[in-house]
Scaffold this motif. Sequence first.
Motif, short mmCIF file in Angstrom:
data_model
loop_
_atom_site.label_atom_id
_atom_site.label_comp_id
_atom_site.label_asym_id
_atom_site.label_seq_id
_atom_site.Cartn_x
_atom_site.Cartn_y
_atom_site.Cartn_z
N PHE A 33 0.83 -1.20 0.00
CA PHE A 33 0.00 0.00 0.00
C PHE A 33 0.86 1.25 0.00
O PHE A 33 0.45 2.29 -0.53
CB PHE A 33 -0.94 0.00 1.21
CG PHE A 33 -2.01 -1.06 1.12
CD1 PHE A 33 -2.70 -1.28 -0.06
CD2 PHE A 33 -2.32 -1.85 2.21
CE1 PHE A 33 -3.69 -2.25 -0.15
CE2 PHE A 33 -3.31 -2.83 2.13
CZ PHE A 33 -3.99 -3.03 0.95
N LEU A 36 1.61 2.01 -3.58
CA LEU A 36 0.47 2.68 -4.23
C LEU A 36 0.43 4.15 -3.83
O LEU A 36 0.19 5.03 -4.68
CB LEU A 36 -0.84 2.00 -3.83
CG LEU A 36 -1.04 0.54 -4.27
CD1 LEU A 36 -2.43 0.07 -3.88
CD2 LEU A 36 -0.83 0.38 -5.77
N LEU A 37 0.65 4.43 -2.55
CA LEU A 37 0.64 5.82 -2.08
C LEU A 37 1.74 6.63 -2.76
O LEU A 37 1.49 7.75 -3.23
CB LEU A 37 0.83 5.84 -0.56
CG LEU A 37 0.96 7.21 0.10
CD1 LEU A 37 -0.28 8.04 -0.13
CD2 LEU A 37 1.24 7.05 1.60
N LEU A 284 -5.17 6.40 -5.90
CA LEU A 284 -4.07 5.65 -5.30
C LEU A 284 -3.62 6.27 -3.98
O LEU A 284 -3.28 5.55 -3.03
CB LEU A 284 -2.89 5.59 -6.27
CG LEU A 284 -3.06 4.71 -7.50
CD1 LEU A 284 -1.79 4.74 -8.35
CD2 LEU A 284 -3.39 3.28 -7.11
N GLY A 288 -3.89 4.01 -0.89
CA GLY A 288 -2.63 3.67 -0.24
C GLY A 288 -2.55 4.19 1.18
O GLY A 288 -2.14 3.47 2.10
N GLY A 292 -3.04 1.48 3.97
CA GLY A 292 -1.77 1.29 4.67
C GLY A 292 -1.92 1.56 6.16
O GLY A 292 -1.42 0.80 7.00
N GLY A 358 2.59 -5.37 -4.48
CA GLY A 358 2.32 -4.06 -5.07
C GLY A 358 2.15 -4.14 -6.57
O GLY A 358 1.24 -3.52 -7.14
N PRO A 383 8.98 2.79 0.61
CA PRO A 383 7.99 1.85 1.17
C PRO A 383 8.62 0.68 1.90
O PRO A 383 8.07 0.19 2.89
CB PRO A 383 7.22 1.39 -0.09
CG PRO A 383 7.44 2.44 -1.11
CD PRO A 383 8.82 2.94 -0.84
#
Length: 845
Positions: A33, A36-37, A284, A288, A292, A358, A383
């Motif tokens: 996540f 994605l962020l 996203l 994310g 997350g 991911g 990440p």
Amino acid sequence: MISFALHNLRHRKASFAGAFLALLCAAALVCAFGMLLETGLRGTIAAARYAGTPVIVAGDQNVRETIRKSEDKVKTKAKPIAERAWIAAGLADRLRALPGVTSVVTEVTFPAYITGVFSGTGAEPGASTSSAAPSADAPMASTLFLGHGWESSALTPFTVAQGRAPKADDEVVTDAAAGLRVGSRVTIQSTAEPRVYRVVGVTAQALENQPTLFFLTAEARRLAGHPGLVSAIGVFPATEVTAALKDASAQAPAEVKGAVAVAYTGEARGPLEFLNADKARIKLISLGGALGGTSLLVAIIVVVGTFALSIQQRLREIALLRAVAATPRQIRKMIGAEALLISLPAGAIGAALGLGLGFWLQARFVALSAIPVNLKLVVSPFPIFAAVLATVVAAWTAARVSARRTARVRPVEALGDAALAPAALSLVRVLAGLGCIAGGVTLTIVLSTLSSEAASNPVTMLTALLWTVAVALLGPVIARILVSVPALPLRASGAGGYLAAANLRTGARRLASVIAPLTLMVTMTCTILFVQDTTGHAVATQQRDGTRAAHVLGPHVSATAVEAVRHAPGVTAVTEILHTTVRIGLAKHGAQAVTPTGLGKTMDLGVRSGSIDLLAENTVAVSETLGFKVGDQIKLTLGDGTPAALKVVATYTRNLGFGDLTLAHSLVAAHVDNPLSDTVLVTGSSPEGLAKALRNFPGIMVADQATVAAEREQAGAEINYVAMGLIIAFTVIAVGNTLAMATSDRTREFALLRLVGTTRRQILRMLRLETLSVVAISVLLGTAAALITISAFSSGMTGSALPYISPLTYALIVVGAAILALAATGFPARLALDGHPAETIGARE
């Protein structure tokens, strides 16, 4: 204490395996996540069609609002618009006159659908064609092609591999991936009526995720439906044109002035080419960040429970350390060191797995059309470091919290505490639990006031988690109260039931460590599934109750097809519907554009005030949730950035089914990329009569409103299910992990029972009854937490506190929890019962 920690890890692998697995899964989710962020924050959209053009001049794709905070401080905010902003075609001549410009290429872009393909009898462009044999390699009718004029083929550039460029308005060139041959005839439904074209050329190139058709330039501009405007202008070579754009725009004729022109270069060309890029990045970021954070909170809850259970299993060992003068500080350091030694490898391995997760999530979102294929996943160390750091901090915090009470007992009490851990809770834990209840109540009240999914979704998950944390903190007290209910019938159900009742009564602290993750699983699963169901059911109900028409036509219905339906025998009313997005200020709202004539016969919006009959190009009907009154003037921005000032003539209640605003079709059609109606409501006639009227319009289906609504909502629901399903899977793993740990620790207890004459069958029955009792308590608590949360969500979103809960889905959740719990306790119990009782006790001692 490090040496003690290493010794414990070597000799108590089973006790720490559960914590390791929970931390590993948490790290994988946080890393995935987090990717994605970061992609939403830093990801770039690679240009494809515009990659070979140094400068693209196009309309400003943002609506801007200037906010004056003080006399000296002015801030301008920008939000993306939903449709393409078109600019004056005359700008091309002024750009050609700029110094250093060698070539200028204009472009129009519009949607086109191939609804019929027939092979010709000859391969040459001039050969005759036959409509008798459909082409075997024809593309699907639902495939969206992007139509352009052949003049813009130089932007990429495209070259003809077979045949030639179009020279007549009934000729078309397809890209290499379309699967069509020179000489074929195709029926194309674009922004106007469907027409038969002849394929006269096939290009050597094709763009990924952009099926392309090229028309004669004049025909392309007719089909685009924006007289005097173009979607973009390519400028060669790269040169500074920004300064000249303002003057050129100001001198354009007023009737074709178009949007404010902006020069796009470098990475800015990608988002211009893929207009949904900004929407995808925002999606996203929200996914994310929210998921997350949710994963981390779930991980902390799970890991605290896992470490608490692990420490309970080692009370005798810790008691002996305290008896030989180990200080509370040393005990805490030892347990903290164990947490670090577990979390570091778990975080590293989990983060590595999170990278693959991911990429899988990105592939799923691309397949669901949630993000463009050109939005590549950002892979960086951040990440990974965040996942490892979050895992280590969560583990260390969980270990210290779990060890707090055990490390502080006096040495003379330690062995007694190991023999029978009292169920009393510390004051800090009680206050924390009451604080979570207060926070849950507060968030529940806030959630009941939120009427948009963007605002309510993060609050929904946080509310459910707070209620679950309260259950975990006050678990021993809750367990003591609730186990008394099943204990009464269990005592009267034989030896196995009597033993199960005794264990439930005396093992409140152990039960609490098992009830917490089970409650979390039920709460999260019910919340995730039934929030979607509640929204979908409310949308479907409002559309069903608000649709008076018997038939729905779609998708992509042209004005010519609508006229054919209007003149069909028995038809009494026809309403064209076009969906778009508008902004009031910077706030985004879903809107529908309808033809006002006969609207009352096809649609019932639930009008509360005013009259929908007054709907026209200069008026609007709005949902009462927006807070406007009849007679108010609303300044809004249409999909392509065009401002409009409209008078409110009606307010209505069915906004979930029909959008926050209802506008006139004639106002909106000129300001969207695709003016074809998404759906058309028809009253009167019969399906057979409509089919006959539409015989010359292939691709248009006759359906009902529920079917169309379900298809429109499916993609958004699937995206949420994919992402949230990972958290559900994590909680399922955690539940099985905790139950297995709790059962494995009872080996000595099982051996003692067998030595006093209890049979293997009675012990297994005792475990099944205990497990089912715990499942019943967890389902009760989880359902209560989820029901409170979903009811608040439903109250804010639908106006009703009664959510929609599918009995079948709920039954599957309960049965699934029971099966998981029985499997997680039954398997380790059978392994524990395999050895000889005396040998087992000796080994444990």
